[in-house]
Design an enzyme around this catalytic site. Structure first.
Site, PDB file in Angstrom:
ATOM      1  N   HIS A 186       4.492   2.370  16.559  1.00 11.08           N
ATOM      2  CA  HIS A 186       3.823   2.112  17.837  1.00 11.08           C
ATOM      3  C   HIS A 186       3.090   3.333  18.389  1.00 11.08           C
ATOM      4  O   HIS A 186       3.484   4.470  18.167  1.00 11.08           O
ATOM      5  CB  HIS A 186       4.847   1.619  18.875  1.00 11.08           C
ATOM      6  CG  HIS A 186       5.891   2.646  19.185  1.00 11.08           C
ATOM      7  ND1 HIS A 186       5.729   3.608  20.149  1.00 11.08           N
ATOM      8  CD2 HIS A 186       7.097   2.870  18.626  1.00 11.08           C
ATOM      9  CE1 HIS A 186       6.794   4.383  20.195  1.00 11.08           C
ATOM     10  NE2 HIS A 186       7.640   3.951  19.272  1.00 11.08           N
TER      11      HIS A 186
ATOM     12  N   HIS B  68      -6.584   9.159   5.529  1.00 13.82           N
ATOM     13  CA  HIS B  68      -5.920   8.395   4.471  1.00 13.82           C
ATOM     14  C   HIS B  68      -4.414   8.542   4.654  1.00 13.82           C
ATOM     15  O   HIS B  68      -3.883   9.646   4.568  1.00 13.82           O
ATOM     16  CB  HIS B  68      -6.353   8.929   3.097  1.00 13.82           C
ATOM     17  CG  HIS B  68      -5.846   8.127   1.943  1.00 13.82           C
ATOM     18  ND1 HIS B  68      -6.377   8.254   0.686  1.00 13.82           N
ATOM     19  CD2 HIS B  68      -4.869   7.186   1.831  1.00 13.82           C
ATOM     20  CE1 HIS B  68      -5.744   7.432  -0.151  1.00 13.82           C
ATOM     21  NE2 HIS B  68      -4.824   6.785   0.536  1.00 13.82           N
TER      22      HIS B  68
ATOM     23  N   ILE C 269       1.695  10.753  -0.410  1.00 15.40           N
ATOM     24  CA  ILE C 269       2.617   9.695  -0.818  1.00 15.40           C
ATOM     25  C   ILE C 269       4.038  10.053  -0.393  1.00 15.40           C
ATOM     26  O   ILE C 269       4.538  11.143  -0.658  1.00 15.40           O
ATOM     27  CB  ILE C 269       2.558   9.498  -2.343  1.00 15.40           C
ATOM     28  CG1 ILE C 269       1.204   8.929  -2.745  1.00 15.40           C
ATOM     29  CG2 ILE C 269       3.684   8.598  -2.834  1.00 15.40           C
ATOM     30  CD1 ILE C 269       0.988   8.843  -4.232  1.00 15.40           C
TER      31      ILE C 269
ATOM     32  N   GLY D 269     -11.694   7.023  -2.371  1.00 18.69           N
ATOM     33  CA  GLY D 269     -10.477   7.564  -1.779  1.00 18.69           C
ATOM     34  C   GLY D 269     -10.636   8.918  -1.119  1.00 18.69           C
ATOM     35  O   GLY D 269      -9.915   9.236  -0.176  1.00 18.69           O
TER      36      GLY D 269
ATOM     37  N   SER E 274     -14.425   2.625  -8.875  1.00 25.11           N
ATOM     38  CA  SER E 274     -13.302   3.426  -9.364  1.00 25.11           C
ATOM     39  C   SER E 274     -12.017   2.617  -9.203  1.00 25.11           C
ATOM     40  O   SER E 274     -12.036   1.468  -8.761  1.00 25.11           O
ATOM     41  CB  SER E 274     -13.204   4.720  -8.559  1.00 25.11           C
ATOM     42  OG  SER E 274     -12.926   4.399  -7.197  1.00 25.11           O
ATOM     43  N   GLY E 275     -10.899   3.252  -9.498  1.00 25.68           N
ATOM     44  CA  GLY E 275      -9.605   2.593  -9.337  1.00 25.68           C
ATOM     45  C   GLY E 275      -9.348   2.140  -7.915  1.00 25.68           C
ATOM     46  O   GLY E 275      -8.829   1.042  -7.679  1.00 25.68           O
ATOM     47  N   HIS E 276      -9.705   2.979  -6.946  1.00 22.46           N
ATOM     48  CA  HIS E 276      -9.534   2.606  -5.539  1.00 22.46           C
ATOM     49  C   HIS E 276     -10.376   1.370  -5.215  1.00 22.46           C
ATOM     50  O   HIS E 276      -9.931   0.466  -4.506  1.00 22.46           O
ATOM     51  CB  HIS E 276      -9.918   3.787  -4.640  1.00 22.46           C
ATOM     52  CG  HIS E 276      -9.717   3.528  -3.191  1.00 22.46           C
ATOM     53  ND1 HIS E 276      -8.471   3.337  -2.632  1.00 22.46           N
ATOM     54  CD2 HIS E 276     -10.610   3.412  -2.176  1.00 22.46           C
ATOM     55  CE1 HIS E 276      -8.612   3.117  -1.336  1.00 22.46           C
ATOM     56  NE2 HIS E 276      -9.901   3.163  -1.034  1.00 22.46           N
TER      57      HIS E 276
END
Length: 197
Positions: free
Chosen positions: A122, A131, A152, A58, A7-9
């Protein structure tokens, strides 16, 4: 190396492999109609040749289900244009995309995706199958439990705990702990429903 998920991922992961001079033998996909992806052949089964493998899917839950079935040795892929402290621990199956910064004493679990230009500061703990989406930022001491997705451009302030299998929406600003299975949107982040797994 094989990539499980045509796939795109998977294409992005193939580019990371190429940047590390790792040869991709083929993609693997359960969709029998797929024969080629990104110039590589697509197999409909996992070959029994002891070659290393990365799950290039994904969706966190799908990635977990496949990981529970795979017997191959699982690798880690890190883009050479990421910045990772020498004290960071990264477990098998995890992929770190280009532009990522991961700072001191952070732990990244199995089969995670730390996506393009994400920042993990940290002392963070990222559990398995998480994800962290492109351009999102976790401040210091954040814990993200199994299977959660940080959308996102989302921002998480220091010391926050995000429970299991949560979805943090794109651009959300998280200033309070988030319980398991929550779907959160907005600034400040608010729970709009519960995820059903």
């Amino acid at each position: 190396m094989y990539l499980f998920g045509a796939s795109g991922h998977g294409k992005v992961i193939a580019d990371i492999a190429a940047a590390n001079d790792i040869k991709i033998k083929a993609f693997i996909d359960q969709d029998a109609t797929k024969k080629e992806c990104y110039g590589f052949p697509v197999l409909n089964h996992v070959p029994d040749d002891k070659e290393k493998l990365i799950i290039s899917i994904g969706n966190n839950l799908t990635r977990k289900k496949i990981a529970e079935q795979i017997k191959n040795k699982i690798d880690v892929l890190v883009h050479p244009k990421s910045i990772i402290s020498g004290s960071v621990k990264i477990e098998e199956g995890t992929v770190i995309m280009g532009g990522v910064v991961i700072n001191a004493d952070t732990t990244i679990g199995k089969h995670c995706i730390i996506n393009t230009n994400a920042s993990v500061d940290h002392d963070c703990v990222i559990e398995d199958f998480v994800h962290i989406s492109p351009n999102s930022a976790l401040a210091g001491g954040v814990k993200v439990e199994e299977g959660s997705q940080i959308g996102i451009g989302a921002l998480v302030i220091q010391g926050i705990k995000i429970g299991k299998w949560c979805v943090i929406g794109a651009g959300a600003v998280i200033i309070n702990d988030i319980p398991d299975y929550s779907v959160v949107v907005g600034n400040p982040g608010r729970i709009i429903k519960k995820n059903i797994i």
